[in-house]
Design an enzyme around this catalytic site. Structure first.
Site, PDB file in Angstrom:
ATOM      1  N   SER A 113       4.003   5.536  13.444  1.00 30.54           N
ATOM      2  CA  SER A 113       4.601   4.737  12.373  1.00 30.54           C
ATOM      3  C   SER A 113       6.112   4.683  12.502  1.00 30.54           C
ATOM      4  CB  SER A 113       4.235   5.330  11.009  1.00 30.54           C
ATOM      5  OG  SER A 113       4.897   4.649   9.960  1.00 30.54           O
ATOM      6  N   TYR A 139       4.058  11.194   4.550  1.00 33.08           N
ATOM      7  CA  TYR A 139       3.296  10.348   5.470  1.00 33.08           C
ATOM      8  C   TYR A 139       4.017  10.225   6.807  1.00 33.08           C
ATOM      9  CZ  TYR A 139       1.974   6.030   7.809  1.00 33.08           C
ATOM     10  OH  TYR A 139       1.637   5.101   8.758  1.00 33.08           O
ATOM     11  N   LYS A 177      -5.522  -2.691  -0.494  1.00 33.03           N
ATOM     12  CA  LYS A 177      -4.568  -1.605  -0.340  1.00 33.03           C
ATOM     13  C   LYS A 177      -3.737  -1.297  -1.580  1.00 33.03           C
ATOM     14  CE  LYS A 177      -2.274  -1.240   3.537  1.00 33.03           C
ATOM     15  NZ  LYS A 177      -2.727   0.070   4.048  1.00 33.03           N
TER      16      LYS A 177
END
Length: 321
Positions: A113, A139, A177
């Site tokens: 990411s 995250y 989402k």
């Protein structure tokens, strides 16, 4: 056989569509659909089998003729506070799949990411030392520690091993989402219901309201990169995947308005307190490394991607890709 984890999710289901379009139907989908609407993302796909995430590591050794694992499954919430949960899902699970592919010398392509870059003060260069990066949230850190494990602790490597640092991905199949869906999805729905798109105010003087900059990349381009990697198994490494161009949320909102049938304007709202210290004001992928590896296809400009997404999917009540 190709395994796609997160295969009912946003990026994963689009990858399955792209595989199907290339005539590849011997696909196993791994996910945790539960009571979500993600089942809609696989109803128009061709695949051999669906395996629940909780059973996957047990079932994996029983699968035959696996040639690649495309690992898009993870907890992708940037606001998730349970780090133990992130660690188990995004690090330990990924490590198990890496070891499986390494032992059998098959391709392993996984989602890292751009959140690993933190506030961007250390740049967005995928050739830079990953140990110097400081993610802003759990995250991002859970993704970074796997990249670091590969660098420092992995003993054996899959025949092809690729980590992809996705920037701000948008496109069809993301409707489930919630708050983590793209601003294009939310903006379109805000236009429908309220006649305006709501953007966060800026709290840095160098950025005007709506002037926060991100590298927005269309999910179909993500799929093109993955397909290219499957065709070029000599390519391994950690790569950025973005357009290489930073554009403002104001530009994004204006593109949504132009391509919708609802008209409307833009309203600037306060940023939630819990985001203020963890918000990326600027991201822009350095795409040199992927280009040097041989990827030549152009990435879709924001205006073109928004038009395709809005006109072909959102305006048609979230038609699945």
């Amino acid at each position: 056989m190709i395994i796609v984890t997160g295969g009912a999710g946003f990026i994963g289901s689009c990858v399955v569509r792209t595989l199907n379009d290339a005539g590849i139907n011997n696909v196993v989908i791994v996910d945790d659909i539960a009571s979500s609407e993600k089942w809609k993302n696989i109803r128009n796909k061709k695949f051999l089998k669906y395996i629940h995430k909780s059973e996957f590591l047990t079932e994996l050794p029983k699968l035959e003729n696996v040639t690649a694992i495309i690992h898009m499954g993870a907890c992708s919430s940037t606001t998730e506070k349970d780090f133990d949960y992130l660690y188990t899902n995004n690090f330990e699970f990924t490590k198990s799949l890496w070891n499986y592919c390494a032992e059998r010398q098959i391709s392993f392509i996984y989602a890292s990411s751009a959140a690993t870059y933190g506030d961007g003060s250390r740049g967005f260069d995928d050739k830079a030392d990953i140990d110097e990066l400081l993610p802003l949230n759990g995250y991002g850190y859970s993704k970074q520690i796997f990249d670091q494990w590969v660098k420092h602790q992995a003993k054996i490597f899959p025949a092809q091993h690729v980590g992809l640092k996705f920037f701000n991905v948008y496109g069809p199949n993301e409707y489930y989402k919630g708050t983590m869906a793209s601003m294009i999805f939310h903006g379109f729905n805000q236009l429908m219901t309220d006649g305006e798109i709501r953007l966060f105010k800026s709290y840095k003087k160098e950025y005007p309201d709506g002037g926060q900059l991100r590298d927005f990349v269309y999910v179909k381009d993500i799929c093109s990169v993955i397909m290219w990697l499957l065709d070029n198994k000599q390519v391994s490494g950690l790569f950025n995947v973005g357009t290489g161009r930073a554009q403002s949320f104001q530009e994004l909102a204006e593109a949504v308005i132009r391509n919708s049938n609802y008209g409307g304007g833009i309203k600037f709202i306060d940023m939630p307190e819990h985001l203020k210290g963890k918000y990326q004001y600027y991201t822009q992928a350095d795409m040199t490394k992927l280009r040097e590896a041989g990827y030549t296809k152009e990435f879709m400009p924001l205006e073109e991607g928004v038009k395709d997404y809005v006109c072909e999917y959102l305006s048609r009540e979230y038609l699945n890709y």
